[in-house]
Design a protein around this motif. Sequence first.
Motif, PDB file in Angstrom:
ATOM      1  N   MET A   1     -12.648   1.081  -5.598  1.00 49.43           N
ATOM      2  CA  MET A   1     -11.500   1.421  -4.743  1.00 49.43           C
ATOM      3  C   MET A   1     -11.546   0.616  -3.448  1.00 49.43           C
ATOM      4  O   MET A   1     -10.526   0.090  -2.989  1.00 49.43           O
ATOM      5  CB  MET A   1     -11.539   2.927  -4.439  1.00 49.43           C
ATOM      6  N   THR A   2     -12.748   0.498  -2.855  1.00 50.83           N
ATOM      7  CA  THR A   2     -12.896  -0.277  -1.611  1.00 50.83           C
ATOM      8  C   THR A   2     -12.543  -1.743  -1.865  1.00 50.83           C
ATOM      9  O   THR A   2     -11.805  -2.349  -1.089  1.00 50.83           O
ATOM     10  CB  THR A   2     -14.345  -0.172  -1.079  1.00 50.83           C
TER      11      THR A   2
ATOM     12  N   GLY B   1     -16.193  -8.442   3.282  1.00 49.63           N
ATOM     13  CA  GLY B   1     -16.389  -6.982   3.253  1.00 49.63           C
ATOM     14  C   GLY B   1     -16.629  -6.443   1.856  1.00 49.63           C
ATOM     15  O   GLY B   1     -17.378  -5.485   1.672  1.00 49.63           O
ATOM     16  N   MET B   2     -15.991  -7.060   0.850  1.00 48.83           N
ATOM     17  CA  MET B   2     -16.218  -6.613  -0.531  1.00 48.83           C
ATOM     18  C   MET B   2     -17.708  -6.639  -0.847  1.00 48.83           C
ATOM     19  O   MET B   2     -18.261  -5.700  -1.408  1.00 48.83           O
ATOM     20  CB  MET B   2     -15.489  -7.536  -1.521  1.00 48.83           C
ATOM     21  N   GLY B   3     -18.359  -7.744  -0.448  1.00 48.50           N
ATOM     22  CA  GLY B   3     -19.796  -7.873  -0.711  1.00 48.50           C
ATOM     23  C   GLY B   3     -20.606  -6.825   0.037  1.00 48.50           C
ATOM     24  O   GLY B   3     -21.506  -6.192  -0.519  1.00 48.50           O
ATOM     25  N   VAL B   4     -20.245  -6.603   1.317  1.00 52.21           N
ATOM     26  CA  VAL B   4     -21.031  -5.705   2.164  1.00 52.21           C
ATOM     27  C   VAL B   4     -20.892  -4.245   1.731  1.00 52.21           C
ATOM     28  O   VAL B   4     -21.844  -3.474   1.780  1.00 52.21           O
ATOM     29  CB  VAL B   4     -20.608  -5.863   3.640  1.00 52.21           C
TER      30      VAL B   4
ATOM     31  N   LEU C   1     -22.347   6.945 -10.317  1.00 59.56           N
ATOM     32  CA  LEU C   1     -21.347   7.847  -9.732  1.00 59.56           C
ATOM     33  C   LEU C   1     -20.606   7.184  -8.571  1.00 59.56           C
ATOM     34  O   LEU C   1     -19.428   7.448  -8.329  1.00 59.56           O
ATOM     35  CB  LEU C   1     -22.061   9.118  -9.242  1.00 59.56           C
ATOM     36  N   LEU C   2     -21.309   6.285  -7.841  1.00 57.08           N
ATOM     37  CA  LEU C   2     -20.706   5.675  -6.645  1.00 57.08           C
ATOM     38  C   LEU C   2     -19.795   4.488  -6.976  1.00 57.08           C
ATOM     39  O   LEU C   2     -19.108   3.975  -6.105  1.00 57.08           O
ATOM     40  CB  LEU C   2     -21.811   5.216  -5.699  1.00 57.08           C
ATOM     41  N   ILE C   3     -19.808   4.058  -8.236  1.00 52.64           N
ATOM     42  CA  ILE C   3     -19.053   2.833  -8.569  1.00 52.64           C
ATOM     43  C   ILE C   3     -17.527   2.978  -8.379  1.00 52.64           C
ATOM     44  O   ILE C   3     -16.910   2.083  -7.818  1.00 52.64           O
ATOM     45  CB  ILE C   3     -19.447   2.306  -9.962  1.00 52.64           C
ATOM     46  N   PRO C   4     -16.889   4.114  -8.801  1.00 54.74           N
ATOM     47  CA  PRO C   4     -15.432   4.219  -8.558  1.00 54.74           C
ATOM     48  C   PRO C   4     -15.073   4.024  -7.080  1.00 54.74           C
ATOM     49  O   PRO C   4     -14.074   3.393  -6.753  1.00 54.74           O
ATOM     50  CB  PRO C   4     -15.084   5.645  -9.004  1.00 54.74           C
TER      51      PRO C   4
ATOM     52  N   ARG D   1     -13.211   8.284  -0.481  1.00 61.75           N
ATOM     53  CA  ARG D   1     -14.198   7.615   0.380  1.00 61.75           C
ATOM     54  C   ARG D   1     -14.018   6.103   0.313  1.00 61.75           C
ATOM     55  O   ARG D   1     -14.105   5.399   1.331  1.00 61.75           O
ATOM     56  CB  ARG D   1     -15.606   8.002  -0.088  1.00 61.75           C
ATOM     57  N   GLY D   2     -13.756   5.591  -0.891  1.00 63.61           N
ATOM     58  CA  GLY D   2     -13.535   4.145  -1.070  1.00 63.61           C
ATOM     59  C   GLY D   2     -12.344   3.653  -0.264  1.00 63.61           C
ATOM     60  O   GLY D   2     -12.398   2.585   0.356  1.00 63.61           O
ATOM     61  N   VAL D   3     -11.276   4.458  -0.230  1.00 68.93           N
ATOM     62  CA  VAL D   3     -10.079   4.098   0.555  1.00 68.93           C
ATOM     63  C   VAL D   3     -10.445   4.061   2.041  1.00 68.93           C
ATOM     64  O   VAL D   3     -10.092   3.129   2.764  1.00 68.93           O
ATOM     65  CB  VAL D   3      -8.933   5.126   0.314  1.00 68.93           C
ATOM     66  N   GLY D   4     -11.209   5.078   2.489  1.00 65.91           N
ATOM     67  CA  GLY D   4     -11.615   5.163   3.906  1.00 65.91           C
ATOM     68  C   GLY D   4     -12.426   3.954   4.335  1.00 65.91           C
ATOM     69  O   GLY D   4     -12.166   3.359   5.379  1.00 65.91           O
ATOM     70  N   LEU D   5     -13.393   3.562   3.504  1.00 68.24           N
ATOM     71  CA  LEU D   5     -14.238   2.411   3.851  1.00 68.24           C
ATOM     72  C   LEU D   5     -13.424   1.126   3.883  1.00 68.24           C
ATOM     73  O   LEU D   5     -13.646   0.265   4.725  1.00 68.24           O
ATOM     74  CB  LEU D   5     -15.403   2.275   2.853  1.00 68.24           C
ATOM     75  N   GLY D   6     -12.471   1.012   2.959  1.00 69.59           N
ATOM     76  CA  GLY D   6     -11.596  -0.168   2.940  1.00 69.59           C
ATOM     77  C   GLY D   6     -10.795  -0.280   4.232  1.00 69.59           C
ATOM     78  O   GLY D   6     -10.641  -1.351   4.805  1.00 69.59           O
TER      79      GLY D   6
END
Length: 523
Positions: free
Chosen positions: A319-320, A145-148, A312-315, A375-380
Amino acid sequence: MEDNNLVEYGAKRVILTITAIMCALLEIVDTTIVNVAMNDMKGSLGVSLTDIAWVVTAYAIANVIVVPMTSWLSQQFGRRNYFAASIIIFTISSFLCGNATTLWEIILFRFIQGLGGGALLVTSQTIITESYPPEKRGLAQAIYGMGVIVGPTLGPPLGGYIIDNWSWPYIFYINIPIGIIATLLAISFVKSPKYAEKSKLSQVDFLGIILLAIAVGSLQYVLEHGQQDDWFSDSTIVTLSITSFFGFILFIWREMVFAHPIVNLKVLKDNNLAIGTILSFVLGFGLYGSTFVIPIYTQSILGWTATDAGLLLIPSSIMTAFMMPIIGTLLQRGFEPKYLVAGGFFVFFCYSLWSYNILTPDTGSEHFFWPLVVRGVGLGLLFVPITTLSLSSLKGQQIGEGAAFTGMMRQLGGSFGIAIITTFISRWTVDHRKNLVTHLDSSDYDVQSYIEQMKMSFIGKGFAPNEALNKAYNLLDMQVTKQATVLTYMDVFLYLGVMFLICIPFILFFIKKGAGKVISAGH
């Protein structure tokens, strides 16, 4: 049957995992990296933006066609051979894309690249799932998932950096060294499972392949080109929509009655996989939709460069990536996947609502930072439990077939998300603009004093009074349009959020207790 010979330990498993992630990243980064380069490409090839959009469309169509067939192709040629061949096709066509001199060349090579790339994602997921013992599947999905999840985010900043410092062919050339290393690793370490049976030529489902290509290819075209061709007022879109609809019906009928189907639809009888497939669609919608909206907003409204918009999307991605192993460990300890998924959808709703509240024509990167971390937490919370749930009760050959369904639905969810969002942006902006203009009374004191102020400022810059007045009105017009666009983006975030909120009761209600729990080693 389960093929336990595929479970690896120690260094071998680490190398297999790295190879699979490298290939998944190659495929995903390539899906988004081109978006940043389209301006430069249309300039150097001398074509319009509508024409150059085909570079994205051709890749997406090939990708979506080949994904459902991956499991079957792996059985025909052996997984290792098929995987290595896909990497080689992908790498060679990357080189040809970089060398293309006409629009038709690049569209053709992108299509071939998509045929190679589609296999990489699903086969990578199957290899990772099968090389870990069942009790560690959650962790395996976390690593994959990290890759995806990080892939779509890496594309724009990497593409922006390459465009700013070199030229567009290098976004394709960058694949070549990675492709060569991945090919060598795949040939050395990937095993082919024993359960694979080859079909004789008479058993090959050629009609199924043709129907799938027609149905999925037409649908993908409609989604990619619907908005710019004004949807159903365009005869091509109408024809292809009808073609896609009947193509799918005939394809499903063919797969149900044919003795050796190209796509095994019976695997969808597994309740967990059926629910996981629907959730993968919603995840794709949210993941690709939100990844698509933010760079466009920051570039068109705030005037950022492609590189800044991508960075901008990197943080969010960091987080994910940070969340993935934690979620994997929770699943391994027996935590209910359905509560994690429901939590993920709720966090995504919070992110959308927060973004809705902070959008103005002057929103800066500091305002976006925390919502994007959320958002990163949500996707994780979403990716690993959904994937683990989908594949949890499948064994042997079914794992590859299940991974193909979730992969295809995630891709289609993304395509639907982007198509619907672009349509909303263009339609709603017109409505908001009309609305704002009706409330703008030219006899209003504030409006008059604003125009007068702007006029005087232009006169101060040396313009004639008439010209200065025109410029003042133009400026007001631009600000109204900008405000209308901001209101539209606010709507998009609000509706995305509501969609995720609506999903929560269904998840808690339809997913049975214990579904997708990671089986302990003793079973």
